[in-house]
Design a protein around this motif. Structure first.
Motif, PDB file in Angstrom:
ATOM      1  N   TYR A 133      41.518  40.803   5.575  1.00  0.00           N
ATOM      2  CA  TYR A 133      41.131  39.395   5.476  1.00  0.00           C
ATOM      3  C   TYR A 133      42.405  38.608   5.183  1.00  0.00           C
ATOM      4  O   TYR A 133      43.014  38.771   4.120  1.00  0.00           O
ATOM      5  CB  TYR A 133      40.100  39.192   4.366  1.00  0.00           C
ATOM      6  CG  TYR A 133      39.800  37.736   4.075  1.00  0.00           C
ATOM      7  CD1 TYR A 133      38.861  37.039   4.829  1.00  0.00           C
ATOM      8  CD2 TYR A 133      40.447  37.061   3.039  1.00  0.00           C
ATOM      9  CE1 TYR A 133      38.584  35.705   4.570  1.00  0.00           C
ATOM     10  CE2 TYR A 133      40.174  35.735   2.766  1.00  0.00           C
ATOM     11  CZ  TYR A 133      39.243  35.054   3.531  1.00  0.00           C
ATOM     12  OH  TYR A 133      38.974  33.743   3.262  1.00  0.00           O
TER      13      TYR A 133
ATOM     14  N   SER B  89      31.517  45.692  -3.384  1.00  0.00           N
ATOM     15  CA  SER B  89      30.923  45.093  -2.198  1.00  0.00           C
ATOM     16  C   SER B  89      31.632  43.795  -1.835  1.00  0.00           C
ATOM     17  O   SER B  89      31.847  42.930  -2.684  1.00  0.00           O
ATOM     18  CB  SER B  89      29.439  44.809  -2.453  1.00  0.00           C
ATOM     19  OG  SER B  89      28.749  46.004  -2.739  1.00  0.00           O
TER      20      SER B  89
ATOM     21  N   THR C 107      28.622  31.220   8.160  1.00  0.00           N
ATOM     22  CA  THR C 107      29.020  30.661   9.443  1.00  0.00           C
ATOM     23  C   THR C 107      28.242  29.383   9.689  1.00  0.00           C
ATOM     24  O   THR C 107      27.096  29.244   9.284  1.00  0.00           O
ATOM     25  CB  THR C 107      28.760  31.653  10.584  1.00  0.00           C
ATOM     26  OG1 THR C 107      27.376  31.984  10.605  1.00  0.00           O
ATOM     27  CG2 THR C 107      29.578  32.923  10.396  1.00  0.00           C
TER      28      THR C 107
ATOM     29  N   GLU D  62      31.315  37.231  12.210  1.00  0.00           N
ATOM     30  CA  GLU D  62      30.991  37.604  10.839  1.00  0.00           C
ATOM     31  C   GLU D  62      32.278  38.041  10.151  1.00  0.00           C
ATOM     32  O   GLU D  62      33.050  38.832  10.693  1.00  0.00           O
ATOM     33  CB  GLU D  62      29.980  38.742  10.815  1.00  0.00           C
ATOM     34  CG  GLU D  62      29.606  39.187   9.397  1.00  0.00           C
ATOM     35  CD  GLU D  62      28.609  40.330   9.388  1.00  0.00           C
ATOM     36  OE1 GLU D  62      28.380  40.888   8.308  1.00  0.00           O
ATOM     37  OE2 GLU D  62      28.078  40.662  10.464  1.00  0.00           O
ATOM     38  N   THR D  63      32.528  37.515   8.985  1.00  0.00           N
ATOM     39  CA  THR D  63      33.762  37.813   8.256  1.00  0.00           C
ATOM     40  C   THR D  63      33.421  38.196   6.833  1.00  0.00           C
ATOM     41  O   THR D  63      32.653  37.502   6.163  1.00  0.00           O
ATOM     42  CB  THR D  63      34.713  36.599   8.248  1.00  0.00           C
ATOM     43  OG1 THR D  63      35.026  36.245   9.595  1.00  0.00           O
ATOM     44  CG2 THR D  63      36.003  36.906   7.502  1.00  0.00           C
ATOM     45  N   LYS D  64      33.972  39.289   6.387  1.00  0.00           N
ATOM     46  CA  LYS D  64      33.771  39.731   5.009  1.00  0.00           C
ATOM     47  C   LYS D  64      35.020  39.385   4.199  1.00  0.00           C
ATOM     48  O   LYS D  64      36.142  39.560   4.661  1.00  0.00           O
ATOM     49  CB  LYS D  64      33.505  41.242   4.956  1.00  0.00           C
ATOM     50  CG  LYS D  64      32.202  41.639   5.649  1.00  0.00           C
ATOM     51  CD  LYS D  64      31.907  43.111   5.470  1.00  0.00           C
ATOM     52  CE  LYS D  64      30.630  43.499   6.211  1.00  0.00           C
ATOM     53  NZ  LYS D  64      29.456  42.792   5.687  1.00  0.00           N
TER      54      LYS D  64
ATOM     55  N   ASN E  89      30.048  38.036   2.256  1.00  0.00           N
ATOM     56  CA  ASN E  89      30.002  37.555   3.630  1.00  0.00           C
ATOM     57  C   ASN E  89      30.255  36.055   3.638  1.00  0.00           C
ATOM     58  O   ASN E  89      29.594  35.296   2.922  1.00  0.00           O
ATOM     59  CB  ASN E  89      28.637  37.842   4.259  1.00  0.00           C
ATOM     60  CG  ASN E  89      28.428  39.310   4.536  1.00  0.00           C
ATOM     61  OD1 ASN E  89      29.339  39.998   4.983  1.00  0.00           O
ATOM     62  ND2 ASN E  89      27.228  39.793   4.260  1.00  0.00           N
TER      63      ASN E  89
ATOM     64  N   SER F 276      33.680  27.092   4.537  1.00  0.00           N
ATOM     65  CA  SER F 276      33.143  28.390   4.125  1.00  0.00           C
ATOM     66  C   SER F 276      33.721  28.831   2.792  1.00  0.00           C
ATOM     67  O   SER F 276      33.154  29.699   2.129  1.00  0.00           O
ATOM     68  CB  SER F 276      33.465  29.458   5.179  1.00  0.00           C
ATOM     69  OG  SER F 276      32.835  29.179   6.400  1.00  0.00           O
TER      70      SER F 276
END
Length: 204
Positions: free
Chosen positions: A85, A7, A13, A20-22, A10, A191
């Motif tokens: 990513y 998984s 933000t 939304e960025t994984k 996340n 982040s």
């Protein structure tokens, strides 16, 4: 292309405009790969890595060859930019080779940051035939600058590129008190925190 099944995480933000960025649990690092960088990045993507870490620091990274590896795999089909990513870094003068760096070391800090970002966006661009604007999922400040004031000056400049050219910001090689000061002062909060750990010292 089959990606790893673990998984993803996340990224938090701090503005409603940020996408939304994984982030994958394992990221392929590209330091010290030198002339083999493009081939090794392409191999990593082909076997299932979907996160790549690099830096605008020619002293240790070939960010331009990271981009070559990306575009080679994009051209094969099966992997798109939005599948990945991509994380790169702004490296201040103290971490650069003075004879080879992506900005004028005599320019003001905001100018250095903007030139570094422009270089990274060019290096990590998509193939010309896609007409897709380049972007960076996370731009990490490679280390704090010599003073908090200088660090905040660089950070404020980075914030200007969020969310369109840069989706998230992070910082590396930082101690907790300075991280707390940066977090309190920043409009767009970090982040990502990327620090190196060693068994003997537990921190670099």
């Amino acid at each position: 292309m089959a990606f790893p099944t673990s998984s993803p995480l996340n990224l938090p933000t701090t503005t409603s405009a940020q996408p939304e960025t994984k982030i994958p649990r394992f990221i392929y690092g590209t330091a010290w790969k030198k002339e083999r960088t493009a081939d090794l990045v392409a191999q990593a993507l082909r076997v299932g890595f979907w996160g790549i870490d690099t830096a605008a620091q020619p002293r240790h990274y070939r960010e331009d060859l990271v981009g070559d590896g990306l575009r080679e795999v994009f051209a094969e089909g099966g992997v798109k930019r939005e599948d990945l990513y991509m994380q790169t870094k702004f490296t201040s003068i103290g971490g650069q080779d003075p004879s080879n760096l992506p900005y004028d070391p005599n320019s003001p800090i905001p100018t250095q940051v903007k030139a570094s970002i422009a270089s990274s966006l060019h290096n990590l661009r998509c193939p010309d035939n896609t007409n897709q604007d380049p972007y960076i999922d996370c731009l990490v400040m490679h280390s704090p600058l010599p003073t908090l004031s200088q660090t905040l000056e660089a950070w404020t400049t980075l914030e200007q590129f969020v969310p369109h050219k840069i989706h998230h910001l992070g910082i590396s090689n930082i101690q907790l008190p300075l991280l707390e000061a940066l977090y309190d002062a920043a409009t767009i909060k970090p982040s990502v925190v990327q620090n190196r750990f060693y068994p003997a010292t537990r921190f670099d």
